[in-house]
Design a protein around this motif. Structure first.
Motif, mmCIF file in Angstrom:
data_model
loop_
_atom_site.group_PDB
_atom_site.id
_atom_site.type_symbol
_atom_site.label_atom_id
_atom_site.label_comp_id
_atom_site.label_asym_id
_atom_site.label_seq_id
_atom_site.Cartn_x
_atom_site.Cartn_y
_atom_site.Cartn_z
ATOM 1 N N ASN A 34 0.823 -1.197 0.000
ATOM 2 C CA ASN A 34 0.000 0.000 0.000
ATOM 3 C C ASN A 34 0.860 1.250 0.000
ATOM 4 O O ASN A 34 2.083 1.202 0.198
ATOM 5 C CB ASN A 34 -0.970 0.001 1.192
ATOM 6 N N LEU A 35 0.184 2.370 -0.189
ATOM 7 C CA LEU A 35 0.802 3.684 -0.212
ATOM 8 C C LEU A 35 0.098 4.529 0.842
ATOM 9 O O LEU A 35 -1.119 4.711 0.773
ATOM 10 C CB LEU A 35 0.644 4.311 -1.600
ATOM 11 N N GLY A 36 0.839 5.008 1.852
ATOM 12 C CA GLY A 36 0.237 5.732 2.967
ATOM 13 C C GLY A 36 0.767 7.142 3.112
ATOM 14 O O GLY A 36 1.877 7.464 2.675
ATOM 15 N N ASN A 37 -0.050 7.997 3.745
ATOM 16 C CA ASN A 37 0.334 9.389 3.975
ATOM 17 C C ASN A 37 -0.213 9.836 5.321
ATOM 18 O O ASN A 37 -1.382 9.613 5.627
ATOM 19 C CB ASN A 37 -0.194 10.280 2.850
ATOM 20 N N MET A 38 0.649 10.463 6.121
ATOM 21 C CA MET A 38 0.265 10.981 7.426
ATOM 22 C C MET A 38 -0.082 12.465 7.316
ATOM 23 O O MET A 38 0.487 13.186 6.494
ATOM 24 C CB MET A 38 1.405 10.770 8.426
ATOM 25 N N GLU A 39 -1.012 12.905 8.143
ATOM 26 C CA GLU A 39 -1.439 14.296 8.141
ATOM 27 C C GLU A 39 -0.250 15.244 8.367
ATOM 28 O O GLU A 39 0.647 14.959 9.161
ATOM 29 C CB GLU A 39 -2.475 14.498 9.259
ATOM 30 N N ASN A 40 -0.244 16.348 7.599
ATOM 31 C CA ASN A 40 0.807 17.377 7.661
ATOM 32 C C ASN A 40 2.180 16.847 7.246
ATOM 33 O O ASN A 40 3.206 17.381 7.639
ATOM 34 C CB ASN A 40 0.901 17.979 9.071
ATOM 35 N N ASP A 41 2.190 15.805 6.437
ATOM 36 C CA ASP A 41 3.444 15.247 5.959
ATOM 37 C C ASP A 41 3.316 15.039 4.458
ATOM 38 O O ASP A 41 2.436 14.306 3.995
ATOM 39 C CB ASP A 41 3.738 13.916 6.654
ATOM 40 N N HIS A 42 4.184 15.694 3.671
ATOM 41 C CA HIS A 42 4.083 15.609 2.223
ATOM 42 C C HIS A 42 4.661 14.309 1.686
ATOM 43 O O HIS A 42 4.490 14.006 0.503
ATOM 44 C CB HIS A 42 4.805 16.787 1.564
ATOM 45 N N ARG A 43 5.356 13.525 2.509
ATOM 46 C CA ARG A 43 5.982 12.312 2.024
ATOM 47 C C ARG A 43 4.971 11.171 1.923
ATOM 48 O O ARG A 43 4.065 11.057 2.734
ATOM 49 C CB ARG A 43 7.122 11.895 2.936
ATOM 50 N N LEU A 44 5.154 10.346 0.922
ATOM 51 C CA LEU A 44 4.375 9.124 0.774
ATOM 52 C C LEU A 44 5.220 7.946 1.257
ATOM 53 O O LEU A 44 6.392 7.840 0.917
ATOM 54 C CB LEU A 44 3.967 8.906 -0.683
ATOM 55 N N SER A 45 4.612 7.071 2.057
ATOM 56 C CA SER A 45 5.328 5.918 2.601
ATOM 57 C C SER A 45 4.795 4.646 1.964
ATOM 58 O O SER A 45 3.582 4.474 1.809
ATOM 59 C CB SER A 45 5.152 5.846 4.125
ATOM 60 N N TYR A 46 5.724 3.757 1.603
ATOM 61 C CA TYR A 46 5.354 2.486 1.012
ATOM 62 C C TYR A 46 5.366 1.415 2.098
ATOM 63 O O TYR A 46 6.264 1.377 2.932
ATOM 64 C CB TYR A 46 6.322 2.108 -0.105
ATOM 65 N N GLY A 47 4.358 0.559 2.072
ATOM 66 C CA GLY A 47 4.259 -0.444 3.114
ATOM 67 C C GLY A 47 3.735 -1.769 2.592
ATOM 68 O O GLY A 47 3.262 -1.890 1.458
ATOM 69 N N LEU A 48 3.833 -2.796 3.453
ATOM 70 C CA LEU A 48 3.295 -4.121 3.182
ATOM 71 C C LEU A 48 2.192 -4.410 4.177
ATOM 72 O O LEU A 48 2.193 -3.891 5.298
ATOM 73 C CB LEU A 48 4.392 -5.186 3.283
ATOM 74 N N GLU A 49 1.240 -5.246 3.791
ATOM 75 C CA GLU A 49 0.132 -5.573 4.673
ATOM 76 C C GLU A 49 -0.284 -7.022 4.490
ATOM 77 O O GLU A 49 -0.115 -7.608 3.414
ATOM 78 C CB GLU A 49 -1.063 -4.646 4.418
ATOM 79 N N GLY A 50 -0.806 -7.606 5.551
ATOM 80 C CA GLY A 50 -1.336 -8.962 5.525
ATOM 81 C C GLY A 50 -2.525 -9.062 6.462
ATOM 82 O O GLY A 50 -2.609 -8.326 7.459
ATOM 83 N N SER A 51 -3.465 -9.944 6.161
ATOM 84 C CA SER A 51 -4.672 -10.022 6.975
ATOM 85 C C SER A 51 -5.309 -11.402 6.874
ATOM 86 O O SER A 51 -5.070 -12.149 5.917
ATOM 87 C CB SER A 51 -5.685 -8.950 6.544
ATOM 88 N N PHE A 52 -6.117 -11.712 7.876
ATOM 89 C CA PHE A 52 -7.009 -12.867 7.887
ATOM 90 C C PHE A 52 -8.414 -12.356 8.166
ATOM 91 O O PHE A 52 -8.596 -11.424 8.954
ATOM 92 C CB PHE A 52 -6.598 -13.880 8.965
ATOM 93 N N ARG A 53 -9.391 -12.972 7.524
ATOM 94 C CA ARG A 53 -10.767 -12.548 7.752
ATOM 95 C C ARG A 53 -11.706 -13.745 7.760
ATOM 96 O O ARG A 53 -11.475 -14.753 7.103
ATOM 97 C CB ARG A 53 -11.236 -11.553 6.696
ATOM 98 N N GLY A 54 -12.765 -13.598 8.560
ATOM 99 C CA GLY A 54 -13.855 -14.554 8.564
ATOM 100 C C GLY A 54 -15.075 -13.910 7.955
ATOM 101 O O GLY A 54 -15.406 -12.749 8.255
ATOM 102 N N LEU A 55 -15.784 -14.641 7.088
ATOM 103 C CA LEU A 55 -16.912 -14.098 6.338
ATOM 104 C C LEU A 55 -18.144 -14.926 6.631
ATOM 105 O O LEU A 55 -18.101 -16.162 6.579
ATOM 106 C CB LEU A 55 -16.583 -14.128 4.843
ATOM 107 N N TRP A 56 -19.250 -14.255 6.928
ATOM 108 C CA TRP A 56 -20.532 -14.919 7.189
ATOM 109 C C TRP A 56 -21.506 -14.477 6.111
ATOM 110 O O TRP A 56 -21.893 -13.312 6.056
ATOM 111 C CB TRP A 56 -21.045 -14.557 8.583
ATOM 112 N N HIS A 57 -21.916 -15.398 5.239
ATOM 113 C CA HIS A 57 -22.816 -15.082 4.134
ATOM 114 C C HIS A 57 -24.265 -15.138 4.631
ATOM 115 O O HIS A 57 -24.797 -16.220 4.899
ATOM 116 C CB HIS A 57 -22.614 -16.075 2.988
#
Length: 941
Positions: free
Chosen positions: A520-543
């Protein structure tokens, strides 16, 4: 010393004597057998080394343990010490094998006890099998030679040391049955003084020991049993397993009273694969949190690779219906620890036992006591020994393992999923939750630092197992000084349907488990720099039904240490943990019934919208809001997707400085209502999603800049008539280029628009099917007047007006579409009676608006309306000025009055725009422009 050592050897010889004892009858038989074997040896080939038929890894494995006495001392001081050991090994041939073991105990040396713990490795030679001629056979009693080395850590009077030793031994082994045996093993060893921690002249001292115990080996019936289940492991995901575990841990200190002060916990998540019924490899990642002196905490991240050995299948034979079993675990790891002097790196070895209890199909519980030993940089404040840190832990976990049967079902179902249409596998979702930064103080009071988080996403499943997701997340952080900051992130994830992978695609499944990993590409308030990051997740889904589902998701995002503020950062890595709960809308065939997306053919339409935008950092200040206007042309590809071309303008002020942007853009539109319920031009309410970009010129503080942005959004549309729809369109944009003040302004910009669509629903169909005119070509000549931005402020009165002349040729490509090329010239008055000529070559697209909005041909009408838009190349030359070149664009509306079937007169208002390079020196305008009105005649042929 020599006398007592001799006594010990006598005792060992007496204990081994039964192996060689023979009755008189046995002596006669032995003598006869020797003579027969000698004769047979003369006639046969020389003896060769024996081999096992169809030897496989660990198929002659053994596991044993024992206890014994050991004597390490001087001539005047010999007292027995006690030792315990456990080992496992394998016979590579009937005559040669290996053994790996672990031992602990104590020695009695002058002045007290020396405690020790260590590991050993031995080479084994079966003398009984070596002395037996012929093919390998089973022996009730065997004599085995042992030669090996050992490494021990010792402790004496609070002092730790490390040393090596070498040993020779002779083992007598009596088999009780096919798999149980007892053994007795006298040994002679030479140990470094570092082990005993008592120095001698030779820096080493001898040691005698006698150990006895019991062992277990793989029985012959198990070795010869076929392993049919291994033939089904032909795909990468056969016998694949995933696991999560966690539990208490502590840093093993020299004194047991200190263990409580260094307690904590460890968590792991891993994935692995069983290559056969006894061997597997597991890759896992984990985190460690331990107490340290003076309130400090040790925080570390570990990457681990383990080998798993199924002891029950190894020694008891393969059984797929086993409810519980035990695995041996051994592996290597690499650890990153956060410390005051930075991030420390350490290597480690680990071993343990893993108990498994099957609870339902492939799901099982695991209990894994283990010990991991790392190099000294694991814990910077304290250590187990001078150069090593030992971490005992007990991990309770949940594990899921796929089987070949599950894989076969998943493969068949995946083929069915691939046959589904693309639009039946799309989904949109939104959720809310809380996030927690992995900072110095946050875990001590997580509820105080958890802050709200929001999420939106759109995704597509290529099959029932693999998919992709675009997502946006906005959240808030809280520092220890109660400073709140907002941050946003846009990312793309790979999706893995775990339930479908292991159990097959089942549209009727109510509960589902999924995993995701991406960047992903993230940005913090009052900061002009863009930060590159990695992410991972697990999810449970109820239909809940085919269209609506609920989900809960645990996500971890990682950035470099430039993303979070210093009070929240975790040294070299900024981690954010997020928990979300939300709703997912599946764009499957749902209520579409038997209708297909080709039941209706959509038509092009135009759109006009206006609204307001604001920098995200200043949304609470009304002075930063600025108006936005947009004109669009939309071309649907089918009932669910379309391309929208935009001409957009916006004007505002930032800190008192005026800015304006003229932009051209393109958007992709997706109609979720048509995805779900099928095409319907009379639908009263529709929900659409959009994503696209804009690019153009920005005027800021007297200068121009290239400007571009990316944006995503949605559209809520309401039917107001047969051809008219009203809509509300929120957008979220990311500025990529512009004036440098964009760093203070903020790159993120929300926008809201209110607009109207006009659909060429029935007339466009008739126009496209209407016979084309016989007169497809035309030529025109016109003259007129106008105003030019360059001289408008330099002259006054009637001198502001320009003289315009134009000649054009065009051709109809379709009954409503055409193209025109023209040459025009503008004469503009300049200061001091000078003149300037502006010559342009134009290429325009022509739209027959009269036929587009009418059910009849405009050839039979007296009044006709056409629209023109295109690009131009312009040349400016004047008295005393050098020639200038510049590109441009124009848009015009032409109204014609028919005098005869071939002739008409027309009036054409036109607006043209030129790049600033058309004038030197450049003016303060963001671009130069011209408004003109032309009257002319047109001849069709």
């Amino acid at each position: 010393m020599k006398t007592r050592f001799t006594h010990i050897l006598y005792i060992g010889a007496l204990l081994a004597a039964p192996a060689f004892a023979q009755s008189p009858a046995d002596s006669v038989k032995t003598e006869q057998k020797v003579q027969e074997d000698a004769f047979r040896h003369v006639l046969q080939k020389p003896r060769v080394s024996k081999r096992f038929e169809n030897k496989t890894w660990m198929d002659h494995a053994f596991l044993d343990g024992g206890i014994g006495l050991q004597f390490m001392g001087t001539r005047d001081h010999i007292r027995p010490g006690v030792g315990m050991e456990a080992s496992f090994g394998d016979w590579c041939t009937p005559e040669h094998g290996w053994r790996f073991g672990a031992q602990t105990g104590y020695y009695h040396v002058v002045g007290g006890k020396t405690k020790y713990a260590g590991v050993s490795v031995d080479y084994l030679m079966n003398f009984t099998e070596l002395a037996s001629y012929g093919s390998p056979s089973s022996h009730r009693f065997e004599v085995i030679g042992v030669a090996g080395v050992e490494a021990d850590y010792s402790r004496r009077y609070l002092h730790n040391d490390f040393g090596f030793g070498a040993r020779l031994g002779l083992r007598g082994q009596m088999a009780v049955n096919d798999y149980i045996y007892f053994w007795l093993e006298p040994r002679a060893s030479l140990m470094q003084d570092d082990v005993s921690q008592i120095e001698t002249t030779h820096r080493a001292r001898p040691m005698a020991s006698v150990f006895a115990g019991m062992g277990y080996r793989v029985p012959e019936r198990v070795r010869n049993a076929p392993r049919n289940e291994e033939k089904t492991r032909s795909r990468w995901n056969d016998s694949l397993f995933i696991s999560v575990s966690g539990g208490p841990a502590f840093l093993l200190m020299p004194e047991s009273s200190q263990w409580k002060e260094h307690k904590g916990g460890r968590i792991y998540a891993g994935v692995g694969k069983w290559f056969n019924s006894i061997s597997a490899v597991r890759l896992s990642a984990g985190a460690t949190l331990l107490r340290q002196p003076e309130g400090e905490r040790l925080k570390g991240i570990t990457a681990q690779a383990d080998y798993l050995l199924n002891l029950y299948n190894l020694f008891g034979g393969t059984r797929l219906d086993r409810k519980w079993w035990v695995n041996g675990v051994a592996g290597v790891g690499f650890n990153w620890t956060d410390a005051e002097r930075g991030v420390l790196r350490s290597y480690g070895l680990g071993a343990g036992l893993q108990g498994n209890l099957r609870i339902y199909k492939g799901f099982g519980l695991t209990l894994e006591p283990r010990v991991d030993i790392y190099t000294k940089d694991f814990a910077s404040a304290n250590s187990t020994l001078e150069k090593l840190d030992a971490i005992p832990s007990v991990l309770l976990g949940l594990q899921y393992t796929s089987t070949a049967k599950d894989r076969k079902k998943a493969t068949n179902e995946a083929k069915t999923a691939r046959s589904q249409k693309v639009e039946e596998l799309l989904f949109v979702e939104a959720g809310i939750g809380a996030n927690l930064m992995a900072g110095r103080n946050n875990f001590s009071a997580p509820w105080d630092y958890a802050r709200p988080s929001g999420y939106i996403g759109i995704g597509h499943w290529f099959t029932g197992v693999h998919g992709v997701r675009l997502n946006g997340q906005f959240a808030q952080t809280l520092t220890s000084t109660d400073v709140r900051k907002k941050h946003v992130a846009i990312g793309v994830d790979y999706l893995l349907g775990l339930s479908n992978l292991f159990y097959g695609v089942n549209p009727e499944r109510k509960l589902e488990l999924q995993a995701a990993a991406g960047m992903n590409l993230g940005n913090m308030e009052n900061d002009h720099r863009l930060s590159y990051g990695l992410e991972g997740s697990f999810r449970g889904l109820w239909h809940l039904n085919p269209l609506l589902s609920l989900f809960v998701e645990a996500k971890m995002q990682g950035y470099n240490n430039n993303f979070l503020s210093e009070e929240l950062t975790n040294r070299k890595l900024d981690l954010i943990f997020t928990g979300l709960a939300g709703v997912q809308l599946s764009m499957n065939k749902g209520g579409r019934g038997e209708r297909t997306l080709s039941d209706e053919t959509p038509e092009d339409y135009v759109s006009i919208a206006g609204g307001a935008a604001v920098p995200a950092n200043h949304y609470t200040n009304g002075n930063y809001y600025y108006p936005v206007g947009r004109v669009s042309y939309v071309h649907p590809f089918n009932a669910v997707s379309a391309l929208r071309l935009n001409l957009q303008g916006q004007v505002g002020k930032y800190e008192g400085v005026r800015h304006c942007e003229g932009l051209l853009g393109a958007d992709w539109l997706g109609d979720f209502s048509a995805y779900t319920y099928g095409p319907n031009s009379s639908r009263p309410v529709s929900l659409l999603a959009l994503a696209g970009f804009n690019a153009g010129q920005q005027y800021f503080g007297g200068s121009t800049y290239f400007y571009a942005d990316l944006h995503v959004g949605g559209q809520f549309s309401v039917r107001a008539g047969e051809k008219v729809r009203l809509y509300v369109e929120p957008q979220w944009g990311l500025r990529l280029f512009g004036h440098s003040s964009v760093e203070r302004w903020g790159r993120w910009s929300p926008m809201a628009l209110l607009g109207v669509d006009y659909h060429f629903r029935h007339s466009a169909k008739k126009a496209s099917s209407r016979p084309e005119s016989e007169k497809k070509q035309w030529a025109s000549v016109g003259v007129g007047t106008g105003v030019y931005s360059v001289n408008f402020g330099q002259v006054s009165g009637i001198r502001k007006l320009t003289l315009v002349g134009e000649a054009a040729y065009g051709r109809w490509l379709h009954s409503i579409h055409g193209a025109q090329i023209s040459v025009s010239n503008t004469v503009a008055k300049r200061e001091m009676s000078g003149k300037e000529n502006l010559t342009a070559i134009k290429l325009n697209y022509v739209l027959n608006i009269s036929d587009l909005f009418s059910d009849t041909s405009s050839e039979d009408k007296l009044f006709r309306v056409r629209g023109l838009a295109g690009a131009s190349m312009n040349v400016a030359a004047g008295d005393g000025k050098s020639t200038k070149w510049a590109p441009g664009a124009q848009i015009a509306l032409q109204g014609g009055f028919r005098l005869s079937p071939a002739f008409e007169i027309y009036v054409q208002p036109e607006a043209a725009m030129y790049a600033k390079s058309i004038e030197r020196p450049a003016t303060s305008h963001p671009f130069e422009g011209e408004l003109r009105l032309t009257i002319g005649t047109r001849f069709s042929f």
